[in-house]
Design a protein around this motif. Structure first.
Motif, mmCIF file in Angstrom:
data_model
loop_
_atom_site.group_PDB
_atom_site.id
_atom_site.type_symbol
_atom_site.label_atom_id
_atom_site.label_comp_id
_atom_site.label_asym_id
_atom_site.label_seq_id
_atom_site.Cartn_x
_atom_site.Cartn_y
_atom_site.Cartn_z
ATOM 1 N N ARG B 718 0.841 -1.190 0.000
ATOM 2 C CA ARG B 718 0.000 0.000 0.000
ATOM 3 C C ARG B 718 0.874 1.237 0.000
ATOM 4 N N THR B 779 -8.297 -9.099 5.178
ATOM 5 C CA THR B 779 -9.472 -8.538 4.523
ATOM 6 C C THR B 779 -9.195 -7.079 4.235
ATOM 7 N N GLU B 780 -9.944 -6.509 3.342
ATOM 8 C CA GLU B 780 -9.803 -5.100 2.988
ATOM 9 C C GLU B 780 -9.928 -4.252 4.252
ATOM 10 N N LYS B 781 -10.830 -4.670 5.137
ATOM 11 C CA LYS B 781 -11.066 -3.932 6.371
ATOM 12 C C LYS B 781 -9.826 -3.933 7.270
ATOM 13 N N GLU B 782 -9.228 -5.098 7.377
ATOM 14 C CA GLU B 782 -8.030 -5.227 8.219
ATOM 15 C C GLU B 782 -6.893 -4.374 7.650
ATOM 16 N N GLU B 784 -7.170 -1.718 5.865
ATOM 17 C CA GLU B 784 -7.503 -0.320 6.140
ATOM 18 C C GLU B 784 -7.130 0.060 7.580
ATOM 19 N N ALA B 785 -7.418 -0.841 8.501
ATOM 20 C CA ALA B 785 -7.128 -0.566 9.910
ATOM 21 C C ALA B 785 -5.626 -0.393 10.129
ATOM 22 N N GLU B 788 -4.593 2.946 8.875
ATOM 23 C CA GLU B 788 -4.921 4.037 9.807
ATOM 24 C C GLU B 788 -3.893 4.117 10.928
#
Lengths: 364, 804
Positions: B718, B779-782, B784-785, B788
């Motif tokens: 990323r 996961t996409e959520k993880e 993202e976390a 952050e």
């Protein structure tokens, strides 16, 4: 119904011609769509099968499917040809001038100085004979550089015209720049019990600057101390070393008696050589070339480091690293070693990956 | 030391050839440095008669001579005023090399008259400066014989280098003795005339020393000869002196010079009528001076031994006599001095007054004490033979010091030290021939050392004598015990590091230089050195005075040298010592590299595909890191601080370290002011790596590498771009991003840095973060976390914000 069979035949011949005539992949694709697309001629025939009687299907099904297979194969074959043609056409426009020079990677320009290379060669040879490398400081005291080596108080070598001195210290002594690598002998013998087998390469300094002398140069010292090392052993070590170093099967040697305060008997050693034009060949020949000094360690030197000359004995030798580099690699002028001229360094220097080894040969 | 073959044969009965003698001399330690054989040099020159000498038709000052060389007649045009019909001269045919002028004779036509060959002068022969006319030989000289023979020059001159321990070989007799021992002939008995007069020397001889200085001159002998007639010495003496490069002066002086070379016995002859009162050896006094034979005036002091009469100083003992007391053509009465002077005092005095002489040379190395009396008698005999006169009785002050030494010699030492298996008879014969006296049983000989060998003290010295004479050729060559099995690694850690640093830098396109260990005072000071304890007292030149505190001054000068030779793209390095004090631990080993011009790591110089970059601080940093990697430093943990020394550009330099104390390297652009002061054209970037700063690695039990980490799950990458203040260092940002989620973040790379006016004092740093999942796909959520958390950490550490 015979007309259906005739139609199929007719269609196959028309499509065959169209495929052969297709000049590029787009034209070929149009033929494919016209035959096998949703409204293509073969697709139409296949659809028509659905409205036929089972007998008719029995008769025309294989005919139509056979047509489809053959046309599909023909399309594929033609596509491969057209693809190859198109690639050839593209490559024909992609020519470069292959005679242009390459991008020289910087590694090709890196060099190791001949003095370092020759020191690595010495190491390869002597490590094999069980020697280790000893080193010592360049700024020495009078004792290690002179007195302990049996060099008398009034010896000319101690004069300021030969030795670089530092200002007098509070205790009245003066440090000096070592004039030879021999102080390393003393440091080694004071630091370890025999048996001792060392070579000591390094910088040495003398107040001399002319055609053949520089105020700094490099020496290598060899020292063997045990309870039986004698002159015959010294001869063997030197002979084996010279053969290995100059990479020749034989080296003619001549030992001339000489005098050094730290050895007894002392000898200078000449090697046989032949001069062909500007080239010097070491090993055989009628010429002699002085190459090193050597001898049995003087009993006073042994006493000075606390060894009993009745029990221990040994030999030592010393030579100029720069000098043997000059002889081996045909370098004419000592002063150029320290001039840092890139042209000289690139010419006489060695590539980073030219690592001397006995297995692979010392030099290329 | 020079002598002629015939001179040698005065002392050595031998049939050996010149070549055999020369070879043997070199082998036994009397290294032949040159042989000059005038018979060869002068071979083409023969005696010839001028049959006819007539005026040259076209030149007033030339004559046309017909020369008969005993074989043929030659026409020679000659300009010498003494060329005349009937004379005997020396003729050189065309093709001859003329030693005095270095020319090769060619046939010629001089003012219209053919000339073949030459009648030569002494100068043309290289014999003297005489060019008044051609050589004019006595009329009865045989025609057609070699000129060298006529002049007695057919005697080869041999020059040998004498090592400082062999003062005894500074006389021909000593050399003859060595040769005899080495089987080259038989030593003839020494001439020892027993001159003894019937009257006492009118000049008294004294020694005036105190207890501390008696050793300076323990004995002083003299013979007074009255009624001499000085003049030229006999031709044979003059020939020998000339042959070895000495100028004949008069018989009295020539005798002393001759004996100095013949017996290694320095002597001096005083004109007795010029002496006032007694003559004595004593220590000098400050304020005294004298005019020496070389015409110069020398001041003496308390450390020097002088010869003085009642009125003044006459000379420096063992070094040189005085102009005013020396013998001349008019001398009638002489005193011959034969004394013994201390080697050390002689050497010190000689150095102090900077005066070299044959006497000093010999006394410095030790003159045979037993030669004092025979020497003066020999001289007196020669004076009487050459100049007439009557000798006095021997006068003598002091006594010949007792130099007797007896060595217990276990002859098995010869075998022990050299491996030579010699019969005791041979050992004894060699020592006897060298003048040693031998007694006692064979296993422990008693060996008395001759008075002329002060260098022989112990058994090892005798082994040396035997070996020297026998020759090392006879020593059997024997292998040393080789290592059991495959040799172990022998390099120390420091040696391995220097080696690795060298090969690494060379592999990065840098060229190894070796520069002087000493630099100028200014440069030393500029690079943090210049201490008085590392400044040479006697530098060889004013720009090589101080031991270098850094390798950079030498490399900068080397780089500029190449620029001055037209090579702008320079990449040099050196591995070597720097000196920060005069103790061994003050010597610090460095690897130092420098780049200038178009000398990037990838490429050097211009190229059709785009020129190499001008190197910047990051190239220097890369060189430093490459060396540190080769040394085994944990380069991932390196910290970079802005604390490079003052010779670097303050804004474009840094220091690589591990923790606050352990400085491993400096790197950066060199300070333009420093380069300016050194007359070097910048920019130059450089790095200096301390080879020994890194602690030794821990010993490992095995060479096994740690298990390899090959995660099964695909890594995720990323990108983030942060806007930070321009003063924020990349290192801080990287560290924050890496630390945000240690279990997942496996790598962080900076792929863009942008500073521009639009950003108003801020800069943008873009990073690519690699996340390496271990247990399950993220996961996409993880993802993202984690993102952050990275942003939060970077903001916290740097105050930066994520760019939208």
């Amino acid at each position: 119904m015979a007309s259906i069979a005739a139609n199929i035949e007719q269609l196959e011949s028309t499509l065959g011609a169209a495929i052969t005539e297709a000049g590029d992949e787009a034209a070929l694709e149009a033929v494919r769509v016209g035959a096998l697309g949703k409204k293509g001629s073969i697709s139409e025939l296949l659809r028509a099968l659905g409205g036929m009687s089972p007998e008719q299907r029995q008769e025309f099904g294989p005919l139509i499917n056979g047509l489809k297979t053959r046309v599909t194969d023909a399309l594929g074959a033609r596509r491969d040809i057209l693809k190859a043609k198109a690639l050839d056409a593209r490559l024909a426009t992609e020519t470069v001038d292959v005679t242009l020079p390459v991008r020289d990677p910087a590694i090709g320009l890196g060099r190791v100085h001949p003095v370092s290379q020759v020191a690595d060669e010495l190491l390869a040879i002597f490590a094999d004979m069980g020697f280790s490398i000893a080193e010592g400081p360049h700024i020495e005291n009078d004792n290690y550089n002179f007195t302990a080596l049996n060099i008398p108080e009034d010896h000319p070598a101690r004069q300021e015209m030969d030795t670089f001195y530092f200002p007098e210290r509070a205790d009245g002594t003066r440090r000096l720049l070592r004039t030879h690598t021999s102080p390393v002998q003393i440091r080694t013998m004071l630091g370890a019990k025999p048996p001792i087998r060392i070579i000591a390469p390094g910088r040495v300094f003398r107040c001399d600057y002319d055609q053949t002398h520089t105020p700094m140069f490099h020496q290598v010292e060899g020292l063997v101390i045990d309870k039986q090392a004698n002159l015959g052993n010294l001869k063997w070590v030197l002979e084996e070393f010279l053969k290995a170093f100059f990479e020749v099967p034989n080296v003619k040697m001549r030992f001339r008696a000489s005098h050094f305060p730290f050895t007894e008997p002392s000898m200078e050693v000449d090697v046989g050589c032949t001069r062909v034009g500007n080239e010097l060949k070491i090993g055989e020949g009628d010429g002699w070339l002085e190459i090193l000094g050597c001898g049995m360690v003087h009993p006073n030197v042994l006493r000075n480091v606390g060894l009993d000359p009745a029990e221990y004995q040994g030999f030592a030798w010393g030579m100029g690293i720069d000098r043997i580099a000059m002889l081996k690699y045909g370098i004419p002028d000592l002063r150029t070693f320290f001039a840092s001229d890139l042209r000289w360094l690139r010419h006489y220097g060695f590539a980073a990956l030219d690592m001397p080894s006995l297995a692979g040969g010392l030099s290329r | 030391m020079k002598f002629t073959l015939n001179w040698l044969k005065d002392h050595l009965e031998t049939d050996e050839s010149l070549e055999a003698i020369a070879d043997k001399l070199s082998l036994i330690g009397l290294e032949v440095e040159g042989i000059d054989n005038p018979a060869e040099t002068f071979a083409p020159f023969k005696t010839a008669r001028v049959v006819k000498a007539e005026q040259h038709p076209n030149a007033d000052r030339l004559r046309v001579c017909i020369v008969d060389d005993g074989n043929t007649q030659h026409q020679v045009v000659c300009g010498a005023p003494n060329a005349r019909t009937g004379m005997v001269g020396v003729f050189a045919p065309t093709g001859t090399h003329i030693p005095g002028t270095g020319m090769d004779l060619k046939p010629g036509v001089i003012r219209g008259v053919e000339s073949n060959g030459m009648l030569v002068s002494e100068r043309e022969m290289g014999l003297s400066d005489d060019h008044e006319g051609i050589i004019d030989l006595p009329g009865e000289t045989t025609i057609g014989i070699p000129f060298a023979e006529v002049l007695g020059l057919d005697d080869p001159v041999i020059e040998v280098g004498i090592t400082p321990n062999r003062g005894d070989c500074l006389g021909v007799r000593g050399i003859a003795r060595d040769l005899a021992a080495a089987g080259m002939g038989k030593l003839k008995p020494a001439e020892a005339p027993q001159v003894d007069g019937s009257f006492d020397s009118p000049v008294k001889i004294e020694l005036t020393f105190d207890a501390c200085t008696t050793h300076v001159c323990p004995v002083f002998a003299g013979i007074y000869v009255k009624g001499v007639k000085n003049g030229p010495s006999p031709a044979w003496v003059q020939r020998r002196l000339k042959a070895i490069g000495l100028r004949p002066i008069n018989a009295l002086v020539d005798i002393t010079n001759y004996l100095s070379y013949d017996r290694g016995r320095p002597l001096h002859v005083y004109d007795a009528d010029k002496l006032t009162g007694s003559i004595r050896a004593r220590m000098g006094k400050t304020g005294e001076s004298f005019e020496a034979l070389d015409g110069k005036t020398y001041r003496v002091d308390e450390s020097m031994c002088v010869i003085a009469d009642d009125a003044s100083v006459l000379g420096l003992g063992g070094i040189m006599g005085g102009e005013n007391s020396g013998s001349t053509e008019d001398t009638v009465n002489v005193l011959i001095e034969s004394a013994l002077f201390d080697p050390k005092v002689t050497a010190r005095t000689g150095r102090a007054v900077d005066l070299q002489s044959d006497a000093r040379y010999r006394f410095e190395r030790g003159v045979d004490p037993e030669s004092v009396v025979p020497g003066v008698r020999l001289a007196a005999q020669m004076v009487i033979d050459f100049c007439g006169g009557t000798a006095s009785r021997l006068a003598m002050a002091g006594e010949v010091p007792d130099a007797d030494r007896v060595i217990d010699f276990d002859i098995t030492q010869v075998k022990r030290l050299t491996g030579l298996d010699l019969h005791p008879v041979e050992i004894k014969a060699i020592l006897r021939d060298l003048g040693f006296l031998i007694s006692g049983p064979e296993d422990t000989l008693k060996v008395a050392v001759p008075s002329w060998r002060p260098d022989v003290h112990e058994s090892a010295d005798l082994v040396e004598e035997v070996t020297r004479i026998v020759g090392v050729d006879r020593v059997p060559t024997v292998p040393i015990a080789m290592p059991d099995g495959v040799p172990q690694a022998v390099l120390t850690l420091a040696q391995t590091r220097a080696h690795n640093a060298r090969r690494t830098l060379a592999a990065r396109g840098l060229v190894e230089a070796v520069t002087w260990s000493f630099i100028s005072d200014e440069d030393a000071t500029r690079f943090g050195g210049g201490g008085a304890n590392v400044r040479l007292s006697n530098p060889i030149s004013s720009d090589l005075t101080d031991m270098r505190p850094s390798l950079l001054p030498g490399l900068i000068a080397a780089a500029q040298g190449n620029v001055n030779r037209g090579m702008n793209d320079v990449a040099l390095f050196e591995i070597g010592a720097t000196y920060h004090g005069d103790e061994p631990e003050d010597q610090v080993e460095m690897a130092t590299a420098l780049r200038r011009g178009l000398s990037g790591i990838e490429r050097t110089g211009r190229h059709w595909s785009g020129a190499a970059r001008t190197p910047d601080a990051f190239d220097a940093k890369a060189d430093a890191i490459a060396v540190l990697t080769a040394l085994g430093a944990p380069v991932d943990n390196l910290q970079v601080s802005r604390s490079a020394p003052a010779w670097y550009h303050p804004g474009r330099s840094g220091t690589l370290q591990l923790g606050p104390k352990m400085i491993l390297a400096h790197f950066g652009e060199l300070h333009p002011g420093v380069l300016d002061a050194m007359d070097a054209d910048g920019p130059i970037v450089a790095c200096e790596v301390f080879l020994d700063a890194l602690p030794a690695p821990k010993a490992r039990a095995t060479r096994a590498k740690p298990a390899v980490d090959l995660p099964e799950l695909m890594a995720v990458r990323r990108d983030f771009a942060f806007l930070v203040d321009a003063s924020v260092e990349a290192q801080a940002l990287l560290r924050a991003a890496k630390g945000a989620e240690k279990a997942l973040v496996s790598d962080v790379r900076i792929f863009d840095v942008f500073e521009g006016e639009a950003l108003k004092g801020a800069k943008s740093i873009a990073i690519e973060v690699t996340l390496q999942p271990r247990e399950k796909t993220l996961t996409e959520k993880e993802i993202e976390a984690v993102g952050e958390r990275i942003v939060a950490q970077v903001t916290k550490a740097t105050g930066g914000t994520l760019r939208g």
